[in-house]
Scaffold this motif. Structure first.
Motif, PDB file in Angstrom:
ATOM      1  N   ALA A 734      -9.103   4.403  22.362  1.00  0.00           N
ATOM      2  CA  ALA A 734      -9.539   3.276  23.243  1.00  0.00           C
ATOM      3  C   ALA A 734     -11.114   2.920  22.988  1.00  0.00           C
ATOM      4  CB  ALA A 734      -9.061   2.987  24.331  1.00  0.00           C
ATOM      5  N   SER A 735     -11.924   4.070  23.087  1.00  0.00           N
ATOM      6  CA  SER A 735     -13.380   3.923  23.118  1.00  0.00           C
ATOM      7  C   SER A 735     -13.951   3.573  21.870  1.00  0.00           C
ATOM      8  CB  SER A 735     -13.900   5.225  23.600  1.00  0.00           C
ATOM      9  OG  SER A 735     -13.814   6.344  22.703  1.00  0.00           O
ATOM     10  N   LEU A 736     -13.173   4.003  20.644  1.00  0.00           N
ATOM     11  CA  LEU A 736     -13.654   3.596  19.443  1.00  0.00           C
ATOM     12  C   LEU A 736     -13.330   2.124  19.083  1.00  0.00           C
ATOM     13  CD1 LEU A 736     -14.336   3.783  16.252  1.00  0.00           C
ATOM     14  CD2 LEU A 736     -11.780   4.344  15.941  1.00  0.00           C
ATOM     15  N   PHE A 737     -12.337   1.488  19.606  1.00  0.00           N
ATOM     16  CA  PHE A 737     -11.884   0.188  19.503  1.00  0.00           C
ATOM     17  C   PHE A 737     -12.727  -0.668  20.113  1.00  0.00           C
ATOM     18  CE2 PHE A 737      -8.392   1.983  17.256  1.00  0.00           C
ATOM     19  CZ  PHE A 737      -8.659   1.483  16.102  1.00  0.00           C
ATOM     20  N   THR A 738     -12.977  -0.310  21.756  1.00  0.00           N
ATOM     21  CA  THR A 738     -14.079  -1.051  22.679  1.00  0.00           C
ATOM     22  C   THR A 738     -15.506  -0.697  21.747  1.00  0.00           C
ATOM     23  OG1 THR A 738     -12.629  -0.389  24.195  1.00  0.00           O
ATOM     24  CG2 THR A 738     -15.132  -0.897  24.621  1.00  0.00           C
ATOM     25  N   ALA A 739     -15.951   0.237  21.198  1.00  0.00           N
ATOM     26  CA  ALA A 739     -16.972   0.104  20.604  1.00  0.00           C
ATOM     27  C   ALA A 739     -17.247  -0.818  19.270  1.00  0.00           C
ATOM     28  CB  ALA A 739     -17.698   1.465  20.222  1.00  0.00           C
ATOM     29  N   LEU A 740     -16.000  -0.993  18.687  1.00  0.00           N
ATOM     30  CA  LEU A 740     -15.990  -1.548  17.221  1.00  0.00           C
ATOM     31  C   LEU A 740     -16.210  -3.191  17.993  1.00  0.00           C
ATOM     32  CD1 LEU A 740     -15.675  -1.740  14.489  1.00  0.00           C
ATOM     33  CD2 LEU A 740     -13.353  -1.769  14.681  1.00  0.00           C
ATOM     34  N   ASP A 741     -15.425  -3.463  18.878  1.00  0.00           N
ATOM     35  CA  ASP A 741     -15.585  -4.998  19.223  1.00  0.00           C
ATOM     36  C   ASP A 741     -17.040  -5.193  19.613  1.00  0.00           C
ATOM     37  OD1 ASP A 741     -12.703  -5.211  18.874  1.00  0.00           O
ATOM     38  OD2 ASP A 741     -12.232  -4.973  20.948  1.00  0.00           O
ATOM     39  N   GLU A 742     -17.603  -3.969  20.175  1.00  0.00           N
ATOM     40  CA  GLU A 742     -18.931  -4.487  20.968  1.00  0.00           C
ATOM     41  C   GLU A 742     -19.806  -4.687  19.727  1.00  0.00           C
ATOM     42  OE1 GLU A 742     -22.049  -2.120  23.927  1.00  0.00           O
ATOM     43  OE2 GLU A 742     -20.656  -0.907  22.640  1.00  0.00           O
ATOM     44  N   VAL A 743     -19.902  -4.098  18.758  1.00  0.00           N
ATOM     45  CA  VAL A 743     -20.944  -4.186  17.630  1.00  0.00           C
ATOM     46  C   VAL A 743     -20.518  -5.577  16.866  1.00  0.00           C
ATOM     47  CG1 VAL A 743     -21.454  -1.713  17.574  1.00  0.00           C
ATOM     48  CG2 VAL A 743     -19.837  -2.495  16.008  1.00  0.00           C
ATOM     49  N   MET A 744     -19.227  -5.654  16.604  1.00  0.00           N
ATOM     50  CA  MET A 744     -18.746  -6.776  15.801  1.00  0.00           C
ATOM     51  C   MET A 744     -19.091  -8.263  16.573  1.00  0.00           C
ATOM     52  SD  MET A 744     -15.269  -5.875  13.756  1.00  0.00           S
ATOM     53  CE  MET A 744     -14.198  -5.716  15.215  1.00  0.00           C
TER      54      MET A 744
END
Length: 781
Positions: A734-744
């Motif tokens: 989940a932390s990966l996709f949270t971080a991905l949403d953050e940078v995108m």
């Protein structure tokens, strides 16, 4: 004229050593001769260095060079006369001679430096491939010391020595026969640098006539190439044909074939092996033999024992091999036979027997007359000293040309030799390092304080176009064993030429020959090899882990200056040193520049609906885990961009792509295509659990693309000067996709601002300034 004679004695005494022994007496009336000798037995009789150390010392032995320097200071020779120099003397003596500024004469007693065995002998026959650059036949036959491995190592030393300029260091090659001069010219030595100077011999008093005994004599080393086994076979034929009329054979000498000869001779009535003989015993055997036998199969450079026979008034029966055709006149001074043919040798012995004592005596006297006319000591001495005078004059001329008024390089300008042959992008772990090396070298070359030389292979990372000097090895280094040999032996290439002030290793591993490339500066990027060994022992073979761990330890112990690319990497290195009880050293952090620094920071690049990951089979890169997480999110219906995997995939993850709707496999991309992929991507994902620096993170931001990375790694340190967005934990999908949403969700202006700040923090000029400071601190005094 003062001459220093340098000779590495062989294990078994032969004609070369006899000639070396005689030179001081020959020159006594006109020159002073001193000697520096080394003994091969010193390395064999238990007290010498280990076999592994011998491999490297044979190339360049500091102790031997020190002895040469000491002799030169004490004796102040005008000329150095070299004979054999291996293994103890080493090829480093040539460099030392050049550094001393003393001209060098080299005797061609055999076919080195082209033939590793020295004789072109491949066990059963002569093969001259080595004269044309191919030592493989000799390697296969184990031509040197009956060992394929030793022959291969010596072959490499010879090739490296030649590449380093060994042939240029010799002012004159002395060929004892026309045959040897022709062969060395065939191998590439200019005719003007080879002097034909036959050995001489003092014929002495007239020998007694009519005192021959019924035996023939062989005098020399007992090795197969000398044809000694053919002698026994010939006598087997003679005893069968002649019966009681068969003459005797006396074999005098020692060597590897001695035991075999004793066994075979013991079955014959007329063959006697007497071992090594010298002095009056040797002379007595010569005086009383019916003829001397020289049945060599290899190409004899001269056949010095024939001179001894002629001096005693004895004829010679010899093979038509090499320079023996010049030394033995068939029908005049002796008889000739086909080399390697026992039956023909037996036929010639019978002919000599049938000819009678008077004919044998006449041919012996003809040989003695030839010796007086063609090989007188006085003529030899005058010719030899004339050569000495010529090369002394030539050396004086070179010194004048190289006087201070002709100096080219400012005294304070640093010369830096950089090794690139260990970087093979796309074929090993050096892609990021290679990109860093390119940027650094371009910047270093622009610095007016430096002159850069690079050493690369045909397939490795290449130097930028503007580098001062580029040396391309004539082979590729993608194969592991070729690269490993090149990595460790390449310092020898510079041993003849002017030494650089600094040896720089951007990939971070010093060769085992590191004492010959000092002072050395290394950039160590990480200690991932230790990390993988601890956590992924199955990833590499045990010997690979052992080798690279040993090399990293060797580098940290031996390097004069250690640079690294992040504080995180510095911590890794320090922990590695503590773990392996390596004394602490100063480690300087320079950081890394980025290849895309010259590309303008994009304003608002058009983005596709995809993210990229630079895929890798290395387990710590976590490519397989990223693919599994992506597939799980896909199966749960999560809205995802396309994931472009660029590069090789781990075998265990390849099948996961078969039914994926959002993952695309892309090949390794050349730089233009990679830049386009960065520019169009919405994010770069770096799930690596350990990095030394994390160069792709800079590349991405420099091209307008944000980055997802693992928290706690060097990437977090590097990006932390401008942003903390994009960090995630490998323990949580989940932390990966949270971080991905953050940078995108980052705006184009925000991404651009990050890129500009990173460019300032890791500017090439700042990195290079730190490196130049280190170079200056450790330059050669």
């Amino acid at each position: 004229m003062k001459i220093l004679q340098v000779f590495n004695q062989y294990r078994f005494r032969g004609g070369e050593e006899a000639w070396v022994d005689g030179i001081p007496d020959l020159l006594a009336s006109s020159a002073t001769v001193d000697e520096l000798r080394f003994r091969t037995d010193d390395w064999i009789e238990g007290a010498g260095p280990s076999p592994l150390k011998q491999v490297f010392l044979m190339a360049d032995n500091p102790d031997s060079r020190a002895q040469l320097r000491a002799h030169a200071r004490r004796f102040a020779p005008d000329v150095l006369l070299f004979h054999n120099v291996i293994p103890v003397g080493s090829f480093g003596l040539y460099q030392e001679a050049r550094g001393l500024g003393i001209p060098v004469m080299q005797y061609t007693h055999n076919f080195r430096p082209f033939s590793p065995g020295g004789t072109l002998w491949t066990g059963t026959k002569v093969n001259d491939a080595a004269l044309h650059g191919n030592p493989l036949p000799e390697i296969i036959s184990g031509a040197w010391q009956d060992s394929r491995l030793k022959t291969a190592v010596l072959s490499l030393h010879l090739k490296l020595a030649i590449s380093r300029g060994l042939l240029d260091c010799v002012d004159r090659w002395i060929a004892p026969s026309r045959f040897m001069k022709d062969k060395f010219m065939e191998a590439g030595i200019p005719a003007g640098k080879i002097e034909l100077l036959r050995h001489c011999w003092d014929a002495g008093q007239e020998p007694l006539v009519g005192n021959e005994k019924p035996y023939y004599l062989y005098l020399g080393r007992l090795v197969s190439e000398k044809g000694v086994l053919n002698l026994v076979e010939a006598w087997e034929i003679l005893e069968d044909k002649l019966g009681p009329r068969c003459p005797g054979l006396v074999i005098a000498g020692t060597g590897p074939e001695e035991r075999h000869l004793l066994e075979r001779a013991g079955r014959l009535k007329n063959v006697r092996c007497v071992g090594f003989v010298g002095g009056t015993e040797k002379q007595d055997l010569l005086n009383r033999c019916r003829a001397l036998l020289v049945p060599s199969i290899w190409w004899e450079p001269l056949g010095l024992t024939a001179y001894e026979a002629y001096a005693a008034g004895r004829p010679v029966i010899g093979a038509r091999s090499g320079a023996l055709t010049e030394t033995i006149a068939d029908g005049v001074t002796g008889w000739s036979h086909s080399p390697g043919d026992p039956a023909d040798l037996a036929r010639v012995i019978i002919a000599a027997e049938d000819a009678g004592a008077a004919v044998r005596a006449a041919r012996g006297q003809a040989g003695r007359q030839w010796l007086k006319e063609q090989a007188g000591p006085g003529e030899w001495r005058d010719h030899f000293l004339r050569i000495c005078e010529e090369i002394v004059a030539e050396t004086d001329g070179r010194r004048h040309e190289a006087s201070p008024g002709h100096a080219v390089r400012p005294k304070d300008k640093l010369t830096v030799t950089t090794y690139l042959a260990d970087q093979n992008p796309g074929h090993d772990r050096s892609f990021g390092i290679s990109r860093m090396s390119q940027v650094v070298l371009e910047a270093l070359q622009k610095n007016d304080e430096l002159d850069i030389t690079t050493i690369a292979s045909r397939t490795s990372q290449q130097a930028p176009e503007n580098v001062n000097s580029i040396r391309i090895l004539p082979w590729g280094t993608r194969k592991k064993w070729v690269r490993l040999l090149t990595d460790h032996f390449h310092p020898l290439f510079n041993r003849i030429r002017t030494e650089p002030d600094i040896y720089y290793y951007p990939k971070g591993y010093l060769p085992l020959l590191s004492p010959f490339c000092s002072p050395s500066v290394v950039t160590i990027h990480d200690t991932i090899i230790q990390y993988d060994k601890d956590r992924y022992p199955e990833w590499r073979r045990p010997w690979e882990y052992r080798y690279w761990t040993i090399m990293l330890k060797h580098t940290l112990k031996s390097a004069d200056c250690i640079l690294t690319v992040s504080e995180s990497s510095k911590t890794q290195i320090s922990e590695f040193m503590k773990r392996h009880q390596i004394p602490a050293k100063e480690i300087s952090v320079t950081y890394e520049p980025c290849l895309y620094e010259e590309v303008p920071q994009p304003l608002s690049p058009a983005k596709g609906n995809y993210v990229i990951h630079l895929a890798s089979c290395e387990p710590h890169k976590r490519t397989a885990q990223l693919i599994r997480w992506w597939k799980e999110a896909e199966s749960q219906g999560m809205e995802l961009p396309m994931l472009h995997l660029i590069g090789p995939l781990p075998p265990e993850a390849s099948h996961l792509l078969d039914d994926s709707r959002t993952i695309i496999k892309r090949p390794f991309l050349e730089d233009d295509a990679l830049q386009a992929a960065y520019l169009g991507a919405r994010a770069l994902i770096l799930p690596s659990e350990i990095e030394g620096f994390g160069l792709p993170a800079l590349e991405a931001y420099y091209l307008g693309t944000p980055v997802c990375f693992v928290s706690g790694t060097s990437v977090e340190e590097i990006l932390g000067v401008t942003t903390h967005k994009g960090a995630f934990s490998l323990d949580s999908r989940a932390s990966l996709f949270t971080a991905l949403d953050e940078v995108m969700s980052m705006t184009a202006d925000e991404i651009r601002d990050c890129g500009l700040k990173l460019r300032k923090a890791y500017a090439t000029d700042a990195v290079v300034e730190k490196m130049v400071t280190a170079f200056r601190r450790y330059r050669t005094s």
